[in-house]
Design a protein around this motif. Sequence first.
Motif, PDB file in Angstrom:
ATOM      1  N   ASP A   1      48.251  26.901  38.855  1.00 30.34           N
ATOM      2  CA  ASP A   1      48.120  26.009  37.424  1.00 30.34           C
ATOM      3  C   ASP A   1      47.442  26.917  36.617  1.00 30.34           C
ATOM      4  O   ASP A   1      46.479  26.585  35.815  1.00 30.34           O
ATOM      5  N   TYR A   2      48.358  27.898  36.090  1.00 30.59           N
ATOM      6  CA  TYR A   2      47.932  28.991  35.321  1.00 30.59           C
ATOM      7  C   TYR A   2      47.621  28.333  33.993  1.00 30.59           C
ATOM      8  O   TYR A   2      46.780  29.163  33.172  1.00 30.59           O
TER       9      TYR A   2
ATOM     10  N   ALA B   1      45.799  30.037  30.843  1.00 33.05           N
ATOM     11  CA  ALA B   1      44.215  29.772  30.264  1.00 33.05           C
ATOM     12  C   ALA B   1      43.553  31.070  30.541  1.00 33.05           C
ATOM     13  O   ALA B   1      43.032  31.476  29.627  1.00 33.05           O
TER      14      ALA B   1
ATOM     15  N   LYS C   1      45.994  25.792  32.882  1.00 31.63           N
ATOM     16  CA  LYS C   1      44.658  25.252  32.976  1.00 31.63           C
ATOM     17  C   LYS C   1      43.609  25.802  33.561  1.00 31.63           C
ATOM     18  O   LYS C   1      42.529  25.569  33.321  1.00 31.63           O
ATOM     19  N   LYS C   2      43.730  26.950  34.611  1.00 32.30           N
ATOM     20  CA  LYS C   2      42.752  27.449  35.393  1.00 32.30           C
ATOM     21  C   LYS C   2      42.968  28.900  35.383  1.00 32.30           C
ATOM     22  O   LYS C   2      44.211  29.398  35.239  1.00 32.30           O
TER      23      LYS C   2
ATOM     24  N   GLY D   1      43.265  32.475  37.027  1.00 34.51           N
ATOM     25  CA  GLY D   1      44.020  33.117  38.355  1.00 34.51           C
ATOM     26  C   GLY D   1      44.284  34.475  38.398  1.00 34.51           C
ATOM     27  O   GLY D   1      44.425  35.046  37.388  1.00 34.51           O
TER      28      GLY D   1
ATOM     29  N   SER E   1      35.567  33.813  41.705  1.00 34.98           N
ATOM     30  CA  SER E   1      35.737  32.329  41.537  1.00 34.98           C
ATOM     31  C   SER E   1      37.167  32.095  41.187  1.00 34.98           C
ATOM     32  O   SER E   1      37.700  31.037  41.246  1.00 34.98           O
ATOM     33  N   GLU E   2      38.112  33.153  40.956  1.00 38.04           N
ATOM     34  CA  GLU E   2      39.446  32.790  40.431  1.00 38.04           C
ATOM     35  C   GLU E   2      40.283  32.819  41.809  1.00 38.04           C
ATOM     36  O   GLU E   2      40.098  33.535  42.749  1.00 38.04           O
ATOM     37  N   ASP E   3      41.240  31.766  41.962  1.00 37.85           N
ATOM     38  CA  ASP E   3      42.240  31.835  43.103  1.00 37.85           C
ATOM     39  C   ASP E   3      43.075  33.103  43.074  1.00 37.85           C
ATOM     40  O   ASP E   3      43.278  33.367  41.918  1.00 37.85           O
TER      41      ASP E   3
END
Length: 241
Positions: free
Chosen positions: A143-144, A177, A146-147, A149, A39-41
């Motif tokens: 965008d580490y 995050a 907030k999300k 990765g 699910s992580e980019d």
Amino acid sequence: MSSTSCAQVLKLAAATALVAPLTLADPGRAADSTPSPCSEDAMIVFDASGSMAGNVSQGIATIKPRIDEARHALATVLPRVARHRRVGLVTYGPGAYNQCNVQLKFEPASNAAERIMREVNSLTPAGRTPLTSAVEAAAEILDYRKKPGLIVLLTDGEETCGRSPCDLGKQLHAAAAELIVHVISYRTENYSWVGESSVLDTKCLAEENNGFYITAYNYQELVEAFEKALDCPMVAERSVP
């Protein structure tokens, strides 16, 4: 209560009883609560600095550059990974011998294996090794803050552009995050340009961000390292015969 009211209550109860089993049996609702793998980019940070032009065994410029083995290994692993995970690419190195170049090739995208390999195959190793700035750029793309990765760094050397990978690792860890940074160290042992302090500094980058630091010395070990870094655990387990 009147007979009309009783009839209405009975009808409502019957309707509720019919709907409840259908709701519980809906497989879509159950699946929504189960996190999917990958699910992580992910961002691949690929070393194309001048040292990658060296021979795989001698570390000097020849017609068989070290980068070719890395390309071959990535091409073996990436098609399977890219079917399940969005992947992007940052490269570092190419340019004048004394420059610290970092290039964003593209952000994470679905089914990106062919596109990534076109970019990697077109690289001409040159320039210095700004691996710290390259990882920082990849983190920003993800965008580490907030999300979640994933970053996979391939390097065959040490930071040569005046920054500290360990300091960056601590900064990322403090602000992220949920970030994972894996480091694949390719044929760095016994080369004069890589000192013990540099290895420890790069290890720290991974350790501060829930990642591993793994050494690879040939094509097969590179394949195993890329698989470990990029594969989805659930998918990899299913593929084992």
